[in-house]
Design a protein around this motif. Structure first.
Motif, PDB file in Angstrom:
ATOM      1  N   SER A   1     -24.853 -15.077   8.303  1.00  0.00           N
ATOM      2  CA  SER A   1     -25.950 -14.119   8.303  1.00  0.00           C
ATOM      3  C   SER A   1     -25.635 -13.019   7.287  1.00  0.00           C
ATOM      4  CB  SER A   1     -26.122 -13.498   9.688  1.00  0.00           C
ATOM      5  OG  SER A   1     -26.957 -12.367   9.621  1.00  0.00           O
ATOM      6  N   ILE A   2     -26.458 -12.936   6.250  1.00  0.00           N
ATOM      7  CA  ILE A   2     -26.254 -11.887   5.245  1.00  0.00           C
ATOM      8  C   ILE A   2     -26.389 -10.519   5.896  1.00  0.00           C
ATOM      9  CG2 ILE A   2     -27.185 -10.856   3.134  1.00  0.00           C
ATOM     10  CD1 ILE A   2     -27.763 -13.713   2.168  1.00  0.00           C
ATOM     11  N   GLU A   3     -27.281 -10.405   6.854  1.00  0.00           N
ATOM     12  CA  GLU A   3     -27.465  -9.137   7.569  1.00  0.00           C
ATOM     13  C   GLU A   3     -26.163  -8.691   8.241  1.00  0.00           C
ATOM     14  OE1 GLU A   3     -29.954  -7.353  11.388  1.00  0.00           O
ATOM     15  OE2 GLU A   3     -30.466  -9.325  10.607  1.00  0.00           O
ATOM     16  N   PHE A   4     -25.487  -9.605   8.943  1.00  0.00           N
ATOM     17  CA  PHE A   4     -24.221  -9.259   9.595  1.00  0.00           C
ATOM     18  C   PHE A   4     -23.150  -8.918   8.558  1.00  0.00           C
ATOM     19  CE2 PHE A   4     -25.256 -12.101  13.484  1.00  0.00           C
ATOM     20  CZ  PHE A   4     -25.963 -11.063  14.068  1.00  0.00           C
ATOM     21  N   LEU A   5     -23.110  -9.698   7.477  1.00  0.00           N
ATOM     22  CA  LEU A   5     -22.099  -9.444   6.444  1.00  0.00           C
ATOM     23  C   LEU A   5     -22.300  -8.077   5.805  1.00  0.00           C
ATOM     24  CD1 LEU A   5     -22.108 -13.019   4.931  1.00  0.00           C
ATOM     25  CD2 LEU A   5     -20.180 -11.944   6.123  1.00  0.00           C
ATOM     26  N   GLU A   6     -23.533  -7.721   5.516  1.00  0.00           N
ATOM     27  CA  GLU A   6     -23.816  -6.395   4.952  1.00  0.00           C
ATOM     28  C   GLU A   6     -23.432  -5.300   5.943  1.00  0.00           C
ATOM     29  OE1 GLU A   6     -24.534  -5.628   1.939  1.00  0.00           O
ATOM     30  OE2 GLU A   6     -25.236  -7.526   1.102  1.00  0.00           O
ATOM     31  N   LYS A   7     -23.680  -5.535   7.219  1.00  0.00           N
ATOM     32  CA  LYS A   7     -23.312  -4.556   8.254  1.00  0.00           C
ATOM     33  C   LYS A   7     -21.800  -4.378   8.296  1.00  0.00           C
ATOM     34  CE  LYS A   7     -24.611  -2.159  11.951  1.00  0.00           C
ATOM     35  NZ  LYS A   7     -25.076  -0.833  11.740  1.00  0.00           N
ATOM     36  N   PHE A   8     -21.049  -5.494   8.164  1.00  0.00           N
ATOM     37  CA  PHE A   8     -19.587  -5.412   8.160  1.00  0.00           C
ATOM     38  C   PHE A   8     -19.086  -4.545   7.011  1.00  0.00           C
ATOM     39  CE2 PHE A   8     -19.191  -9.880  10.198  1.00  0.00           C
ATOM     40  CZ  PHE A   8     -19.389  -9.351  11.463  1.00  0.00           C
ATOM     41  N   LYS A   9     -19.766  -4.586   5.864  1.00  0.00           N
ATOM     42  CA  LYS A   9     -19.335  -3.823   4.687  1.00  0.00           C
ATOM     43  C   LYS A   9     -19.435  -2.314   4.883  1.00  0.00           C
ATOM     44  CE  LYS A   9     -20.507  -5.132   0.550  1.00  0.00           C
ATOM     45  NZ  LYS A   9     -21.221  -5.668  -0.627  1.00  0.00           N
ATOM     46  N   GLU A  10     -20.314  -1.883   5.785  1.00  0.00           N
ATOM     47  CA  GLU A  10     -20.589  -0.454   5.936  1.00  0.00           C
ATOM     48  C   GLU A  10     -19.362   0.380   6.272  1.00  0.00           C
ATOM     49  OE1 GLU A  10     -23.791   0.067   8.697  1.00  0.00           O
ATOM     50  OE2 GLU A  10     -25.223  -0.975   7.401  1.00  0.00           O
ATOM     51  N   ASP A  11     -18.477  -0.133   7.124  1.00  0.00           N
ATOM     52  CA  ASP A  11     -17.304   0.674   7.504  1.00  0.00           C
ATOM     53  C   ASP A  11     -15.984  -0.021   7.175  1.00  0.00           C
ATOM     54  OD1 ASP A  11     -17.444  -1.245   9.436  1.00  0.00           O
ATOM     55  OD2 ASP A  11     -17.252   0.117  11.138  1.00  0.00           O
ATOM     56  N   GLU A  12     -16.044  -1.019   6.302  1.00  0.00           N
ATOM     57  CA  GLU A  12     -14.834  -1.735   5.901  1.00  0.00           C
ATOM     58  C   GLU A  12     -14.255  -1.105   4.641  1.00  0.00           C
ATOM     59  OE1 GLU A  12     -11.739  -3.644   6.018  1.00  0.00           O
ATOM     60  OE2 GLU A  12     -13.161  -4.332   7.534  1.00  0.00           O
ATOM     61  N   LYS A  13     -12.952  -0.856   4.642  1.00  0.00           N
ATOM     62  CA  LYS A  13     -12.297  -0.228   3.499  1.00  0.00           C
ATOM     63  C   LYS A  13     -11.278  -1.143   2.815  1.00  0.00           C
ATOM     64  CE  LYS A  13     -12.902   4.476   5.239  1.00  0.00           C
ATOM     65  NZ  LYS A  13     -14.304   4.282   5.296  1.00  0.00           N
ATOM     66  N   ARG A  14     -10.834  -2.193   3.490  1.00  0.00           N
ATOM     67  CA  ARG A  14      -9.809  -3.084   2.927  1.00  0.00           C
ATOM     68  C   ARG A  14     -10.408  -3.940   1.817  1.00  0.00           C
ATOM     69  NH1 ARG A  14      -8.276  -5.277   8.774  1.00  0.00           N
ATOM     70  NH2 ARG A  14     -10.538  -5.127   8.824  1.00  0.00           N
ATOM     71  N   LYS A  15      -9.769  -3.892   0.638  1.00  0.00           N
ATOM     72  CA  LYS A  15     -10.282  -4.590  -0.538  1.00  0.00           C
ATOM     73  C   LYS A  15     -10.342  -6.099  -0.331  1.00  0.00           C
ATOM     74  CE  LYS A  15      -8.901  -1.047  -3.755  1.00  0.00           C
ATOM     75  NZ  LYS A  15      -8.106  -0.665  -4.909  1.00  0.00           N
ATOM     76  N   THR A  16      -9.346  -6.664   0.340  1.00  0.00           N
ATOM     77  CA  THR A  16      -9.336  -8.113   0.538  1.00  0.00           C
ATOM     78  C   THR A  16     -10.485  -8.555   1.442  1.00  0.00           C
ATOM     79  OG1 THR A  16      -7.760  -7.869   2.374  1.00  0.00           O
ATOM     80  CG2 THR A  16      -6.847  -8.356   0.191  1.00  0.00           C
TER      81      THR A  16
END
Length: 106
Positions: A76-91
């Motif tokens: 789900s692109i929607e879930f993946l975009e949501k994960f990006k919101e507070d993720e800081k780890r480059k990997t």
């Protein structure tokens, strides 16, 4: 809360739908979903997984390897975009971007 459906089928229990891959549920939805007898069996056999130690509906409570495995199993692109919101780890961010590109066919 994150719920990881490792199976190949969408699961619906107590009016809560969980698609294959990562799913984000509100606490009330989660409680209703896991209370269903069939879902209890799927949790026991490992098809439905709630990441250990999770406190939020984000990847930040998971170690990087576990987060990247979850990302690879999310369609789900929607879930993946949501994960990006507070993720800081480059990997992990790179894994999210790669998964989005694969879904889009880039």
């Amino acid at each position: 809360m994150l719920v990881h459906n490792k199976g190949n089928y969408t699961r619906i229990a107590n009016d809560v739908k969980v698609i294959p891959g990562a799913n984000t549920l509100q606490e009330a939805e989660y409680m209703a979903f896991v209370a269903h007898p069939i879902i209890k069996g799927l949790i026991k056999n490992g098809e439905i997984v709630v990441p250990e130690g999770q406190k939020t509906a984000s990847l930040k409570d998971l170690d990087a390897d576990e987060a990247m495995k979850l990302v690879k199993d999310t369609f789900s692109i929607e879930f993946l975009e949501k994960f990006k919101e507070d993720e800081k780890r480059k990997t992990v961010l790179a894994a999210i971007d790669a998964q989005i590109a694969e879904i889009k066919g880039n």
